[in-house]
Design an enzyme around this catalytic site. Structure first.
Site, PDB file in Angstrom:
ATOM      1  N   SER A  42      22.629  53.587 -25.431  1.00  0.00           N
ATOM      2  CA  SER A  42      22.856  53.686 -23.980  1.00  0.00           C
ATOM      3  C   SER A  42      22.776  52.276 -23.406  1.00  0.00           C
ATOM      4  O   SER A  42      21.871  51.929 -22.661  1.00  0.00           O
ATOM      5  CB  SER A  42      21.823  54.610 -23.333  1.00  0.00           C
ATOM      6  OG  SER A  42      20.528  54.082 -23.437  1.00  0.00           O
ATOM      7  N   GLN A 154      17.207  61.229 -20.878  1.00  0.00           N
ATOM      8  CA  GLN A 154      17.233  60.623 -22.220  1.00  0.00           C
ATOM      9  C   GLN A 154      15.876  60.656 -22.930  1.00  0.00           C
ATOM     10  O   GLN A 154      15.813  60.881 -24.135  1.00  0.00           O
ATOM     11  CB  GLN A 154      17.726  59.188 -22.110  1.00  0.00           C
ATOM     12  CG  GLN A 154      17.862  58.462 -23.433  1.00  0.00           C
ATOM     13  CD  GLN A 154      18.400  57.044 -23.248  1.00  0.00           C
ATOM     14  OE1 GLN A 154      19.585  56.865 -23.033  1.00  0.00           O
ATOM     15  NE2 GLN A 154      17.528  56.065 -23.305  1.00  0.00           N
ATOM     16  N   ASP A 232      12.538  58.166 -19.247  1.00  0.00           N
ATOM     17  CA  ASP A 232      13.693  57.277 -19.101  1.00  0.00           C
ATOM     18  C   ASP A 232      14.880  58.177 -18.790  1.00  0.00           C
ATOM     19  O   ASP A 232      15.359  58.906 -19.671  1.00  0.00           O
ATOM     20  CB  ASP A 232      13.951  56.454 -20.379  1.00  0.00           C
ATOM     21  CG  ASP A 232      15.150  55.519 -20.215  1.00  0.00           C
ATOM     22  OD1 ASP A 232      15.780  55.539 -19.128  1.00  0.00           O
ATOM     23  OD2 ASP A 232      15.455  54.776 -21.163  1.00  0.00           O
ATOM     24  N   SER A 354      10.427  46.500 -25.030  1.00  0.00           N
ATOM     25  CA  SER A 354      11.022  47.734 -25.568  1.00  0.00           C
ATOM     26  C   SER A 354      11.840  47.551 -26.845  1.00  0.00           C
ATOM     27  O   SER A 354      12.489  46.533 -27.049  1.00  0.00           O
ATOM     28  CB  SER A 354      11.939  48.337 -24.495  1.00  0.00           C
ATOM     29  OG  SER A 354      12.679  49.424 -24.995  1.00  0.00           O
ATOM     30  N   ARG A 356      15.017  49.300 -29.261  1.00  0.00           N
ATOM     31  CA  ARG A 356      16.315  49.900 -28.997  1.00  0.00           C
ATOM     32  C   ARG A 356      16.389  51.202 -29.796  1.00  0.00           C
ATOM     33  O   ARG A 356      15.597  51.430 -30.709  1.00  0.00           O
ATOM     34  CB  ARG A 356      17.470  48.978 -29.446  1.00  0.00           C
ATOM     35  CG  ARG A 356      17.533  47.624 -28.796  1.00  0.00           C
ATOM     36  CD  ARG A 356      17.514  47.651 -27.279  1.00  0.00           C
ATOM     37  NE  ARG A 356      18.526  48.463 -26.638  1.00  0.00           N
ATOM     38  CZ  ARG A 356      19.543  47.999 -25.925  1.00  0.00           C
ATOM     39  NH1 ARG A 356      19.689  46.694 -25.790  1.00  0.00           N
ATOM     40  NH2 ARG A 356      20.407  48.808 -25.326  1.00  0.00           N
ATOM     41  N   SER A 357      17.387  52.020 -29.480  1.00  0.00           N
ATOM     42  CA  SER A 357      17.488  53.269 -30.242  1.00  0.00           C
ATOM     43  C   SER A 357      17.843  52.993 -31.706  1.00  0.00           C
ATOM     44  O   SER A 357      17.389  53.693 -32.608  1.00  0.00           O
ATOM     45  CB  SER A 357      18.496  54.214 -29.589  1.00  0.00           C
ATOM     46  OG  SER A 357      19.684  53.535 -29.260  1.00  0.00           O
TER      47      SER A 357
HETATM   48  O1  LIG Z   1      17.563  53.161 -22.871  1.00  0.00           O
HETATM   49  C1  LIG Z   1      16.636  52.662 -23.523  1.00  0.00           C
HETATM   50  O2  LIG Z   1      15.623  52.329 -22.948  1.00  0.00           O
HETATM   51  C2  LIG Z   1      16.800  52.369 -24.991  1.00  0.00           C
HETATM   52  C3  LIG Z   1      15.542  52.457 -25.799  1.00  0.00           C
HETATM   53  O3  LIG Z   1      14.803  53.618 -25.615  1.00  0.00           O
HETATM   54  O4  LIG Z   1      17.858  53.060 -25.549  1.00  0.00           O
HETATM   55  P1  LIG Z   1      19.100  52.214 -26.135  1.00  0.00           P
HETATM   56  O5  LIG Z   1      18.541  51.271 -27.131  1.00  0.00           O
HETATM   57  O6  LIG Z   1      20.019  53.247 -26.708  1.00  0.00           O
HETATM   58  O7  LIG Z   1      19.696  51.485 -24.966  1.00  0.00           O
HETATM   59 MG   LIG Z   2      16.343  52.780 -20.909  1.00  0.00          MG
END
Ligand SMILES: O=C(O)[C@@H](CO)OP(=O)(O)O
Ligand SMILES: [Mg+2]
Length: 401
Positions: A42, A154, A232, A354, A356-357
């Site tokens: 995302s 999400q 989130d 953070s 990432r997915s």
């Molecule tokens: O939206 C988010 O915060 C991230 C991590 O949880 O997701 P992604 O890495 O898919 O952007």
């Molecule tokens: Mg996010």
């Protein structure tokens, strides 16, 4: 001593089974650092650009490696990252790829720490760091872009705000994750896991709220400290810019309705954390929501800020959000991520470092959070690529890195 003498780049697997970039950095005195780029699903519209790993590696070999090897000291992170920017020559890393940039940036930091014989957090943050630890936000139920046929929101997150230690917090999140599985089984809801290891049941958001609230309260009673509830929303993924509405499976909400819906959720579930409740272009809506509930909860900008100080300055000026998500690969270097955290702190915004997915076993973000005294880290609850970071936090607290 930390003069960079070699950089190797290769494709390795990430947790989704996709290729990603890994970098090795070697210094004159034999210091060694290895790091890998994570990858989002995302992703925010304004993120630095991730190139296909093969292309990113070729471009970094051509443009970045010659500017670093024999030229720059790994111990001087700002010089390393300035060389990466100069080698790239764009403002979004679209030449060498933010994936090559962040892998090299983090590997250089580790090589610098290795030469010093210091843990990475100490090299990055100084000798007085390592006393305070971030509260881990643990994803226990999820859907959106991270799982097909699951919740619209999400991530449903456990936030063990009252935990006496980081280890207690990490185990509490795992316990909430396990309690959710029990509750779903009782309800005869079969489920697999999403990209981040959270349960991905085919239920609506309302049922997910019930289940997670119950799991959090059960575990809270067991452990005897306060566990909060967070989200989130990944609002940009729900937002339809043509109709100007947030599209849920069963309902569509205009921006005012979305603000009211989130404000009601904050009240009803006593939410301690709400990330990206609104679209990534809508500073005004973020400001309105922050005005309404910002004294009760954290309103965090992920796709809104993309770890970018220019976008954060805009948010600060307009009163949008009171917290920022920090993802080094969104901006491409550790220096840029550090600067975003410092700017946030100076302006009373809480930083949430953070994952990432799509992740690897790389644990740099655990050190980044400790080095910057970040109040939160979001890095999942279970699963090897998630526990790599959580276990590293436990080791840092145990002084065992
Ligand atoms: O939206 C988010 O915060 C991230 C991590 O949880 O997701 P992604 O890495 O898919 O952007
Ligand atoms: Mg996010």
């Amino acid at each position: 001593m930390t003069l960079i003498t070699d950089i190797r780049l290769r494709r390795i697997l990430d947790s989704r089974g996709n290729p990603t970039v890994e970098a090795d950095v070697v210094t004159e005195s034999g210091g060694f650092g290895r790091a890998a780029a994570p990858s989002g699903a995302s992703t925010g519209e304004y993120e630095a650009v991730e190139r296909p790993p093969g292309e990113a590696i070729a471009a970094a070999r051509e443009h970045a490696v010659p500017r670093l090897v024999g030229e720059v000291y790994a111990g001087n992170q700002r010089d390393v990252d300035a060389a990466l920017h100069a080698a790239d020559g764009t403002d979004d890393f679209s030449e060498i790829g933010a994936n090559s940039a962040v892998a090299i940036s983090m590997a250089a930091a580790k090589a610098g720490a290795d030469v010093l014989g210091a843990p990475l957090f100490q090299h990055l943050g100084g000798t007085f760091r390592g006393e305070n630890f971030p509260i881990p936000l643990g994803n226990v139920v999820g859907g959106g872009e991270h799982a097909a046929d699951a919740t619209d929101i999400q991530e449903f997150l456990a936030a063990p705000v009252g935990a006496p230690s980081v280890a207690d917090a990490v185990f509490a999140n795992a316990a909430v994750h396990a309690a959710v599985a029990d509750l779903l089984e009782e309800r005869d809801v079969p489920c697999g896991k999403g990209d981040e290891g959270a349960w991905a049941p085919s239920i609506d958001d309302g049922e997910a709220f019930d289940v997670v609230a119950e799991a959090v309260s059960m575990v809270q009673d067991e452990v005897g400290f306060n566990i909060g509830f967070g989200l989130d929303v990944a609002g940009a993924e729900l937002y339809d810019s043509v109709s100007g509405t947030y599209e849920y499976s069963d309902v569509s909400r205009d921006t005012d309705e979305q603000i009211e819906y989130i404000a009601e959720l904050v009240e009803e579930y006593d939410l301690v954390y709400v990330e990206d409740p609104l679209d990534e272009d809508d500073y005004d809506a973020f400001a309105d929501l922050t005005d309404e509930v910002g004294d009760q909860t954290l309103i965090c900008g992920d796709d809104l800020f993309v770890t970018n100080t220019d976008r954060l300055i805009e948010g600060i000026d307009r009163g949008a959000a009171n917290s920022i998500l920090i993802k080094p690969n969104q901006i491409g270097t550790l220096t840029d991520a550090f600067d975003a955290i410092e700017l946030a702190t100076e302006n009373g915004y809480d930083s949430v470092v953070s994952h990432r997915s799509g992740e690897t076993e790389d644990a740099t973000i655990a050190h980044l959070a400790v080095a910057t005294d970040a109040p939160f880290i979001k890095t999942g609850a279970v699963g090897g690529e998630r526990t790599a970071k959580l276990n590293e936090l436990i080791r840092i607290a145990d002084d065992a890195t």
